[in-house]
Scaffold this motif. Structure first.
Motif, PDB file in Angstrom:
ATOM      1  N   UNK A 177       0.827  -1.196   0.000  1.00  0.00           N
ATOM      2  CA  UNK A 177       0.000   0.000   0.000  1.00  0.00           C
ATOM      3  C   UNK A 177       0.867   1.255   0.000  1.00  0.00           C
ATOM      4  N   UNK A 206       0.748   1.629  -3.735  1.00  0.00           N
ATOM      5  CA  UNK A 206      -0.659   2.010  -3.804  1.00  0.00           C
ATOM      6  C   UNK A 206      -1.538   0.908  -4.345  1.00  0.00           C
ATOM      7  N   UNK A 207      -1.187  -0.332  -4.033  1.00  0.00           N
ATOM      8  CA  UNK A 207      -1.961  -1.488  -4.481  1.00  0.00           C
ATOM      9  C   UNK A 207      -1.963  -2.522  -3.365  1.00  0.00           C
ATOM     10  N   UNK A 208      -2.899  -3.470  -3.467  1.00  0.00           N
ATOM     11  CA  UNK A 208      -2.872  -4.610  -2.561  1.00  0.00           C
ATOM     12  C   UNK A 208      -2.801  -5.876  -3.390  1.00  0.00           C
ATOM     13  N   UNK A 224      -6.641  -7.558  -3.107  1.00  0.00           N
ATOM     14  CA  UNK A 224      -7.678  -6.546  -2.964  1.00  0.00           C
ATOM     15  C   UNK A 224      -9.044  -7.191  -3.143  1.00  0.00           C
ATOM     16  N   UNK A 225      -9.988  -6.815  -2.286  1.00  0.00           N
ATOM     17  CA  UNK A 225     -11.334  -7.364  -2.413  1.00  0.00           C
ATOM     18  C   UNK A 225     -12.263  -6.384  -3.112  1.00  0.00           C
ATOM     19  N   UNK A 280     -13.988  -4.362  -1.495  1.00  0.00           N
ATOM     20  CA  UNK A 280     -14.981  -3.964  -0.495  1.00  0.00           C
ATOM     21  C   UNK A 280     -14.620  -2.588   0.047  1.00  0.00           C
ATOM     22  N   UNK A 281     -15.578  -1.693   0.037  1.00  0.00           N
ATOM     23  CA  UNK A 281     -15.324  -0.360   0.569  1.00  0.00           C
ATOM     24  C   UNK A 281     -14.537   0.524  -0.376  1.00  0.00           C
ATOM     25  N   UNK A 282     -14.309   0.051  -1.602  1.00  0.00           N
ATOM     26  CA  UNK A 282     -13.560   0.867  -2.555  1.00  0.00           C
ATOM     27  C   UNK A 282     -14.542   1.653  -3.420  1.00  0.00           C
ATOM     28  N   UNK A 283     -14.347   2.946  -3.466  1.00  0.00           N
ATOM     29  CA  UNK A 283     -15.242   3.808  -4.241  1.00  0.00           C
ATOM     30  C   UNK A 283     -14.547   4.198  -5.534  1.00  0.00           C
ATOM     31  N   UNK A 284     -15.224   3.940  -6.651  1.00  0.00           N
ATOM     32  CA  UNK A 284     -14.624   4.211  -7.951  1.00  0.00           C
ATOM     33  C   UNK A 284     -14.462   5.705  -8.175  1.00  0.00           C
ATOM     34  N   UNK A 285     -13.274   6.104  -8.598  1.00  0.00           N
ATOM     35  CA  UNK A 285     -13.048   7.497  -8.984  1.00  0.00           C
ATOM     36  C   UNK A 285     -12.970   7.515 -10.499  1.00  0.00           C
TER      37      UNK A 285
END
Lengths: 436, 118
Positions: A404, A408-410, A413-414, A416-421
């Motif tokens: 991270x 800036x990556x996982x 990554x699931x 979950x809780x990620x909001x698209x920009x």
């Protein structure tokens, strides 16, 4: 050099069979670096998976570039004692004309050797994973690939003093294995231990990645050792077959050692054994009989196993045991040649057991010089880089994980809780306009 | 008798475990949760996709204790979990109506008291 073939056409002739094999071998060795990335990524905690893998990928980028720029020339131009020349800088004069003493185009030879520089640079990263800044590693990789790897490659392969005095190193016990192993020790000492080292259990997060990586490394190692004869001739064939036999025996020995010590045969132990066996046969591959290669397989497990058990009890966080798996196993392999090399198999020289004690002396010199140079040069290099920029991430970044904070990556990554920009400003408005 | 719920950073979970051990609080459950507590969102990029990650991984401790252990449990969570940055987490203490130890059928105070010398 480039005028020679016109005059002595029959001397420097490209052999199609040899070239075909070396093209394939080059690709095989390049695959070893992502394979090492998998191997290393599985051994770290999940929050550092990508950063660990990226260090190997970065080695391809950085060392691939520095090798073409200057590393190849330093290693393989001329026969200076300590370093080569600068005639091949930026691949000047590296053409379709065969390199002296081979039947393959110099271009293929350069590419093959480039993959060695790349994998060796990637190997050193194992000592500093989970806390070294990515940008500092890029700088380190660039300088290390030239100042340490290319120099040692010149000593052992390119006409330097070890080659001149008769040290036998088939595929890189000196520059690759001892070079990476003892550099790793120095890097671990300069960069320092992870903040949780010795306080918490820092366990491998995915043993399947480790086994897959080890398997792919073994696959690539057939190109590494089998290609180091630069032809399809006897030395390459012998090394190829020994690359099958030796690690198989190391696996057996490791199973036994694991069973004795912990009453279980472990998977990560097996993956390690594959590496140790491949490393052991790397210098010796084209010089010892298949029988002795198998003996080496059993023997090489012992010192490396001991160091792997001993090292975590020290304060030295040489995280992924590059010293044990590469430095110590490479050392064992280099010395083994001095005892059991057989001229009837290699056409070059006998070892002590076959009546040539001098060979053991030449091997011992390499086994002393390589660790000293690798350790000292890497230590100084990292001290200098450390004076110019921080080598480590902050404690907070280390706690959060380098995936991270550095990329800036996982890795897992699931969403979950990620909001698209939306990627570009105005994109959303256009969409809105398009709707009735 | 209270249920102490502590939500902490995953990377501090081991420090909390150590602190709880030193405080002789030996019974608890632990689960991985995701949550949001006012910290800055993190931006991640995957090829062309940019996302703002609003949920952070946290570890949730549930500790049922008799009254005397409430403050030690809270202290341990604070001591182990604190980094000083936004996002260290929260502790909630709620009254506990009943507790039963399944093995013996003991209830309430007996059920939340560790077996043995403690």
């Amino acid at each position: 050099m480039s005028d020679l073939p016109l005059v002595f056409g029959q001397v420097a002739k490209v052999d199609t069979g040899d070239t075909a094999w070396m093209l394939a071998a080059t690709a095989l060795v390049l695959l070893m670096t992502p394979a090492l990335g998998l191997f290393y990524a599985g051994l770290v905690r999940s929050k550092n998976t990508l950063n660990t893998f990226m260090m190997s990928i970065a080695a391809i980028a950085v060392a691939g570039f520095t090798w073409a720029l200057v590393g190849y020339s330093l290693a393989f131009d001329g026969t200076g004692d300590l370093i080569g020349g600068f005639n091949n800088v930026a691949l000047h004069d590296v053409t379709f004309v065969p390199r002296d003493g081979t039947t393959i185009p110099a271009l293929v030879f350069m590419a093959f050797q480039a993959t060695f520089c790349i994998i060796t640079t990637a190997l050193v990263s194992g000592a500093v994973v989970e806390r070294m800044r990515f940008s500092a590693f890029l700088v380190f990789a660039a300088l290390w690939s030239v100042l340490v790897y290319a120099v040692m490659a010149h000593w052992a392969f390119g006409g330097g003093w070890l080659l001149e005095r008769g040290t036998l190193d088939f595929a890189g016990g000196v520059p690759v294995e001892m070079g990476s192993g003892f550099s790793a020790l120095a890097a671990a000492l300069v960069v320092g231990a992870r903040k949780d080292y010795g306080r918490q259990a820092l366990l491998p997060h995915n043993a399947v990645l480790v086994l897959l990586g080890a398997g792919l490394l073994w696959f690539g190692w057939f190109g590494f050792n089998g290609g180091s004869g630069f032809s399809t001739g006897n030395p390459g064939v012998l090394a190829f077959t020994n690359t099958l036999l030796c690690p198989a025996c190391t696996l057996l020995a490791w199973f036994a050692l694991d069973a004795i010590r912990g009453r279980h045969v472990t998977a990560i132990g097996a993956a390690t054994a594959i590496i140790v066996g491949c490393v052991g046969i790397t210098p010796a591959g084209g010089f010892v009989s298949p029988g002795w290669a198998m003996a080496l397989g059993f023997l090489v497990a012992l010192p490396s196993y001991y160091v792997i058990v001993w090292r975590p009890r020290t304060r030295v966080d040489e995280t992924l045991d590059v010293l044990a798996a590469h430095g110590v196993a490479g050392f064992t392999g280099i010395l083994f040649i001095g005892f059991f090399a057989q001229e009837s198999w290699n056409g070059v020289s006998d070892g002590l057991v076959y009546g040539n004690a001098a060979q053991l002396g030449d091997q011992a010199v390499a086994a002393l010089a390589a660790p000293v140079y690798a350790f000292v040069a890497t230590y100084i290099l990292l001290r200098v880089i450390g004076a110019l920029m921080p080598l480590r991430v902050t404690e907070r970044e280390e706690a959060l994980g380098l995936d991270v904070t550095q990329h800036g990556e996982e890795a897992y990554a699931t969403g979950e809780g990620a909001i698209l920009i939306t990627p570009e400003a105005g994109f959303e408005e256009e969409m809105a306009v398009a709707q009735p | 008798m209270k249920l102490v719920i502590g939500i902490v950073r995953p990377e501090r979970a081991n420090d909390v475990l150590e602190a709880l051990y030193r405080a002789e609080v030996r019974g608890f459950s632990l689960s991985r949760v995701q949550g949001h507590g006012g910290e800055l969102d993190r931006v991640e990029n995957y090829r062309g996709t940019t996302v703002r990650v609003g949920l952070e991984d946290k570890v949730r401790f549930e500790i049922a204790v008799s009254d005397g252990f409430v403050q030690p449990a809270i202290d341990a969570l604070c001591e182990g979990g604190r980094t000083g940055e936004v996002g260290d987490g929260k502790i909630f203490v709620v009254p506990l109506e009943r507790a039963v130890r399944i093995r013996t059928g003991e209830t309430d105070h007996g059920a939340v008291t560790p077996v043995g010398p403690a």
